[in-house]
Every structure is written in C-alpha cells, then in structure tokens.
Design a protein around this motif. Structure first.
Motif, mmCIF file in Angstrom:
data_model
loop_
_atom_site.group_PDB
_atom_site.id
_atom_site.type_symbol
_atom_site.label_atom_id
_atom_site.label_comp_id
_atom_site.label_asym_id
_atom_site.label_seq_id
_atom_site.Cartn_x
_atom_site.Cartn_y
_atom_site.Cartn_z
ATOM 1 N N ALA A 1 -17.220 -14.395 78.995
ATOM 2 C CA ALA A 1 -16.859 -15.747 79.439
ATOM 3 C C ALA A 1 -15.485 -16.201 78.968
ATOM 4 N N THR A 2 -15.100 -15.904 77.728
ATOM 5 C CA THR A 2 -13.851 -16.441 77.185
ATOM 6 C C THR A 2 -13.063 -15.372 76.443
ATOM 7 N N THR A 3 -11.768 -15.609 76.301
ATOM 8 C CA THR A 3 -10.911 -14.707 75.539
ATOM 9 C C THR A 3 -11.308 -14.680 74.070
ATOM 10 N N GLU A 4 -11.681 -15.843 73.531
ATOM 11 C CA GLU A 4 -12.115 -15.917 72.142
ATOM 12 C C GLU A 4 -13.340 -15.044 71.902
ATOM 13 N N LEU A 5 -14.269 -15.051 72.866
ATOM 14 C CA LEU A 5 -15.471 -14.233 72.738
ATOM 15 C C LEU A 5 -15.114 -12.748 72.784
ATOM 16 N N VAL A 6 -14.130 -12.370 73.595
ATOM 17 C CA VAL A 6 -13.662 -10.995 73.628
ATOM 18 C C VAL A 6 -13.146 -10.569 72.258
ATOM 19 N N ARG A 7 -12.348 -11.446 71.632
ATOM 20 C CA ARG A 7 -11.807 -11.126 70.308
ATOM 21 C C ARG A 7 -12.919 -10.965 69.273
ATOM 22 N N GLU A 8 -13.935 -11.819 69.338
ATOM 23 C CA GLU A 8 -15.044 -11.717 68.391
ATOM 24 C C GLU A 8 -15.839 -10.434 68.609
ATOM 25 N N LEU A 9 -16.086 -10.102 69.873
ATOM 26 C CA LEU A 9 -16.816 -8.870 70.169
ATOM 27 C C LEU A 9 -16.051 -7.646 69.679
ATOM 28 N N GLY A 10 -14.718 -7.730 69.751
ATOM 29 C CA GLY A 10 -13.897 -6.609 69.330
ATOM 30 C C GLY A 10 -14.084 -6.220 67.879
ATOM 31 N N LYS A 11 -14.621 -7.112 67.074
ATOM 32 C CA LYS A 11 -14.859 -6.818 65.658
ATOM 33 C C LYS A 11 -16.095 -5.934 65.457
ATOM 34 N N TYR A 12 -16.891 -5.766 66.524
ATOM 35 C CA TYR A 12 -18.168 -5.070 66.369
ATOM 36 C C TYR A 12 -18.301 -3.863 67.298
ATOM 37 N N ILE A 13 -17.161 -3.223 67.601
ATOM 38 C CA ILE A 13 -17.192 -2.013 68.415
ATOM 39 C C ILE A 13 -18.079 -0.959 67.746
ATOM 40 N N TYR A 14 -18.931 -0.324 68.543
ATOM 41 C CA TYR A 14 -19.858 0.726 68.114
ATOM 42 C C TYR A 14 -20.979 0.197 67.226
ATOM 43 N N ALA A 15 -21.161 -1.106 67.204
ATOM 44 C CA ALA A 15 -22.310 -1.692 66.508
ATOM 45 C C ALA A 15 -23.382 -2.060 67.525
ATOM 46 N N ASP A 16 -24.619 -2.191 67.071
ATOM 47 C CA ASP A 16 -25.707 -2.668 67.924
ATOM 48 C C ASP A 16 -25.634 -4.181 68.021
ATOM 49 N N VAL A 17 -25.600 -4.681 69.249
ATOM 50 C CA VAL A 17 -25.458 -6.113 69.459
ATOM 51 C C VAL A 17 -26.485 -6.597 70.484
ATOM 52 N N ILE A 18 -26.662 -7.893 70.529
ATOM 53 C CA ILE A 18 -27.502 -8.545 71.532
ATOM 54 C C ILE A 18 -26.598 -9.476 72.333
ATOM 55 N N LEU A 19 -26.389 -9.143 73.603
ATOM 56 C CA LEU A 19 -25.547 -9.943 74.478
ATOM 57 C C LEU A 19 -26.418 -10.888 75.293
ATOM 58 N N THR A 20 -25.992 -12.123 75.423
ATOM 59 C CA THR A 20 -26.766 -13.133 76.144
ATOM 60 C C THR A 20 -25.886 -13.798 77.195
ATOM 61 N N GLY A 21 -26.465 -14.048 78.376
ATOM 62 C CA GLY A 21 -25.693 -14.720 79.407
ATOM 63 C C GLY A 21 -26.407 -14.764 80.747
ATOM 64 N N ALA A 22 -25.681 -15.186 81.767
ATOM 65 C CA ALA A 22 -26.223 -15.263 83.127
ATOM 66 C C ALA A 22 -26.321 -13.859 83.713
ATOM 67 N N ALA A 23 -27.472 -13.553 84.298
ATOM 68 C CA ALA A 23 -27.751 -12.188 84.750
ATOM 69 C C ALA A 23 -28.089 -12.145 86.231
ATOM 70 N N VAL A 24 -27.828 -10.980 86.821
ATOM 71 C CA VAL A 24 -28.206 -10.707 88.208
ATOM 72 C C VAL A 24 -28.974 -9.390 88.215
ATOM 73 N N TRP A 25 -30.154 -9.381 88.856
ATOM 74 C CA TRP A 25 -30.974 -8.183 88.958
ATOM 75 C C TRP A 25 -31.102 -7.754 90.418
ATOM 76 N N TYR A 26 -31.262 -6.423 90.617
ATOM 77 C CA TYR A 26 -31.626 -5.925 91.945
ATOM 78 C C TYR A 26 -33.079 -6.295 92.213
#
Length: 287
Positions: free
Chosen positions: A210-235
């Motif tokens: 969603a945001t550039t700030e969120l990208v920067r925060e995620l960048g601190k946890y490369i190769y870590a196990d994370v839980i991502l939350t947001g708006a989703a689309v399913w088949y």
C-alpha cells in the motif's frame, strides 16, 4: 523430431474489427503487445506475472506450473505468416497447433461463463492486455479459424474493451485476509511490491504494497517468516488466492508447542488443574 512447417499454413487468425481499421493503422508497438499477450496465453507461464520485478534479479523460468520446460515452451512459439490488406487480420501459425487451438477455445468458453472456468494468471494478464488494446483502438479482437477467400473462419473467441472487467466480476471473489509465509523480496522496478513463498503454493505470491513506508519496513525482514494482511482477490473456481494488497504485516513468532502450552496454562490459572491431560485436550481441540 522434425519441426512443423509454419511457412504457409495458418492455424488461426487474429482479426481487429473496428471502423476504418486496416493493418497500416495499427501501430507496430500495439501489434507487438497483441502478439506478446497471445504468446503468453499459449505458453501458460504464470511466473511471467513478475515482469516488473526488480530488473537485476533472475526469474527462474526452467519449469512452468503445468510442468512445461523451456524446450516445450519454445515448441509453442507463434509465427506471424500473413497479413490481409483488406482488414486488420493477421494469420498465425503455431509449432504446437492442437494445444494452441485448445487454449484459445478454452478462452472463448471462459469468456462466455467466467464463474465456471479455472482461470490462470497468465490467461488473465493476457486478457487484460488485449482488452486495453481493444479500448485503445475502439475495436474487438477476434480469434478465428483459418478462413478462405470467400468467408471468415469460425469464431473461436472475442475480446472487447470490457471483457477483462466482465471476467473480473464473474471469476473472482473479494475480501480481506492474512497470509503466512517467507518474505523473499521487496521492491519492484515500476511499482511497490513484495513476494512471499507460501507453503503448498507452487509459485511465489506477488503482492502489491500500500505505501512506500510499508515497503521500507518490510525490507528489514527479508527472508523472515511474516504474516501479510490486506485486501485479497480469490479465483472463484478453486478458491486460490490471486492477489493481495498488503496494508499491514507482522513478523511471525516461532514458538514450540510446549511453550505455547505453558503460556496457555499461565493464562488459564487454576482451571487447567482440573484437566487430567491438557496436551491431549489441546490436540483434541485442534483436530
């Protein structure tokens, strides 16, 4: 194995139908976009959905979701072998004729009944591109069987400017969810994105952020196990997650079952003393 001769025999025709459309009025870049979208449809390479990922990263194209190797992909190559001057019609030959025509017929059936079809990411992205071209040129894009000099070939599928939108309404469901997995990359050449490896999913899940700030925060946890939350689309057909627009995340905590059990005991106070076998009780609750 001898390759099929594609010099003279068309397998299908791409025809642009619009007022005053002739081959000379279709920009070369637009024609290339059409042919690239159709090639992607025929190849069924869903990992090509990462086209705008970080440009200096290698994308593994050795094998597709359906087990298709690079050699098999090359055998599906399409060839432009003829242009009809009386209309914007382009004759195409394929090195894998039966497979190509089967996929085009499946596309036609899917457009007619979006909710009942098993859409793949490569097909969706191809239809998106073709719908945008149809809107740009104010036309419809037809796929037809080879024609003779006196009549058009049988219609296989038709893409209109609103086809992608209609498919989206029928083929997908929308909601909010969280996804657990290993964060494998953050960034993107043209957009804010991340990619995550989800257990039991054959390919990476590419997510918008969603945001550039969120990208920067995620960048601190490369190769870590994370839980991502947001708006989703399913088949709709198989309930597989198509896209996730990440608006928040948490770093996953790795704790043993024994430690979790201890924390539950502490939280539950003396009530756990009345349960003879808490471990068996918890296993029963989880089963």
């Amino acid at each position: 194995m001898m390759e099929r001769d594609t010099n003279t025999t068309p397998d299908f025709t791409i025809r642009l139908v619009g007022e005053g459309l002739r081959p000379g009025r279709v920009p070369a870049r637009t024609l290339n976009r059409i042919l690239s979208a159709v090639q992607r449809l025929v190849d069924q390479r869903d990992d090509w959905g990462a086209d705008d990922w970080i440009t200096n990263e290698r994308v593994d194209l050795d094998q597709g979701e359906d087990g298709q190797t690079d050699d098999q992909s090359r055998s599906s190559t399409l060839h432009l072998i003829g242009i009809k001057s009386t209309s914007a019609a382009y004759e195409i030959a394929s090195m894998a004729r039966e497979r190509t025509l089967r996929l085009l017929h499946e596309l036609g059936s899917g457009i007619n009944a979006p909710a009942d079809s098993g859409w793949r990411p490569s097909t969706i992205s191809s239809v998106d591109d073709l719908s945008q071209v149809a809107l740009q040129l104010r036309c419809t894009i037809e796929f037809r069987e080879p024609s003779n000099d006196t009549s058009l070939g049988e219609l296989i599928a038709e893409i209109r400017p609103d086809t992608a939108a209609q498919i989206s309404q029928g083929a997908f469901t929308y909601g909010h969810t969280s996804v657990y997995g290993r964060l494998e990359g953050v960034g993107g050449a043209t957009a804010r994105r991340c990619r995550i490896h989800v257990r039991d999913r054959p390919h990476m899940l590419f997510c918008d952020v969603a945001t550039t700030e969120l990208v920067r925060e995620l960048g601190k946890y490369i190769y870590a196990d994370v839980i991502l939350t947001g708006a989703a689309v399913w088949y709709r057909s198989n309930h597989q997650l198509k896209t996730l627009n990440v608006c928040s995340f948490d770093v996953a905590k790795k704790e043993s079952f024994t430690e979790i059990n201890r924390q539950i005991r502490d939280a539950g106070g003396d009530a756990w003393d009345n349960i003879p076998d808490p471990d068996a009780y918890l296993r029963e609750m989880r089963s």
